[in-house]
Design a protein around this motif. Sequence first.
Motif, mmCIF file in Angstrom:
data_model
loop_
_atom_site.group_PDB
_atom_site.id
_atom_site.type_symbol
_atom_site.label_atom_id
_atom_site.label_comp_id
_atom_site.label_asym_id
_atom_site.label_seq_id
_atom_site.Cartn_x
_atom_site.Cartn_y
_atom_site.Cartn_z
ATOM 1 N N TYR A 1 -11.515 91.844 70.776
ATOM 2 C CA TYR A 1 -10.488 92.049 69.749
ATOM 3 C C TYR A 1 -9.558 93.082 70.002
ATOM 4 C CZ TYR A 1 -14.181 95.457 68.300
ATOM 5 O OH TYR A 1 -14.951 96.413 68.021
ATOM 6 N N ASP A 2 -10.087 94.279 70.536
ATOM 7 C CA ASP A 2 -9.213 95.512 70.899
ATOM 8 C C ASP A 2 -7.896 95.142 71.661
ATOM 9 O OD1 ASP A 2 -11.262 95.215 72.926
ATOM 10 O OD2 ASP A 2 -10.936 97.172 73.596
ATOM 11 N N PHE B 1 -6.306 97.832 66.716
ATOM 12 C CA PHE B 1 -7.203 98.496 67.139
ATOM 13 C C PHE B 1 -6.852 100.019 67.294
ATOM 14 C CE2 PHE B 1 -9.978 100.314 70.499
ATOM 15 C CZ PHE B 1 -11.298 100.157 70.197
ATOM 16 N N ARG C 1 -17.725 94.514 61.150
ATOM 17 C CA ARG C 1 -17.290 93.084 61.119
ATOM 18 C C ARG C 1 -16.573 92.555 62.067
ATOM 19 N NH1 ARG C 1 -19.879 95.705 57.107
ATOM 20 N NH2 ARG C 1 -19.759 94.620 55.120
ATOM 21 N N PHE C 2 -15.969 93.554 62.987
ATOM 22 C CA PHE C 2 -15.366 93.010 64.366
ATOM 23 C C PHE C 2 -16.654 92.721 65.178
ATOM 24 C CE2 PHE C 2 -11.760 94.784 62.209
ATOM 25 C CZ PHE C 2 -10.520 93.937 62.356
ATOM 26 N N PHE D 1 -17.266 89.127 66.363
ATOM 27 C CA PHE D 1 -16.828 88.733 67.660
ATOM 28 C C PHE D 1 -17.601 88.769 68.866
ATOM 29 C CE2 PHE D 1 -12.605 89.567 65.630
ATOM 30 C CZ PHE D 1 -12.226 88.398 65.334
ATOM 31 N N THR E 1 -19.612 91.296 69.894
ATOM 32 C CA THR E 1 -19.740 92.237 70.916
ATOM 33 C C THR E 1 -20.765 92.822 71.570
ATOM 34 O OG1 THR E 1 -17.361 92.992 70.007
ATOM 35 C CG2 THR E 1 -18.382 94.498 71.464
#
Length: 149
Positions: A7-8, A15, A134-135, A139, A141
């Motif tokens: 996501y970053d 981000f 949430r990210f 996703f 991570t």
Amino acid sequence: MSNRIDYDKASSAGFEAFGGVHLYLQNCSVPKELTYLVYLRVLQINGCAYCIDMHSRDLLKLDVAVNKLVLVPVWREAGEVFCERVALAWAETITCVAETHVPDADYEAAAAEFGDEELADLTYAIGLMNAFNRFGIAFRTLPAAGTRA
């Protein structure tokens, strides 16, 4: 389990915006150790392995005792280990806002312990970690500890 997206990289401007808040919090009115303890409690509530791994390491770098770190999930039962009790309670009530609706008693306890700027900064920190969770969870991570060969 593997990452869904990075996501970053997928949204680097988004981000960076979150990163700006994180940079602010590094030098805000709340001491770094307290900020990181609050982060850790938020992360535990949300179950974000990546962030728990990262911020546990941050606390270890600040020389927070392992004995204290392992008791964060049960801080209420840990006796005098935690002088940060009001901040941890505030982190819990804000993180669980859908259930708690942040009762007046919780606010009054936090406001009695912290000045307006500190309470606002502490709440920014709690909000930021909830957003990052949430990210990290959405996703998938992976924590650094889980990516070592």
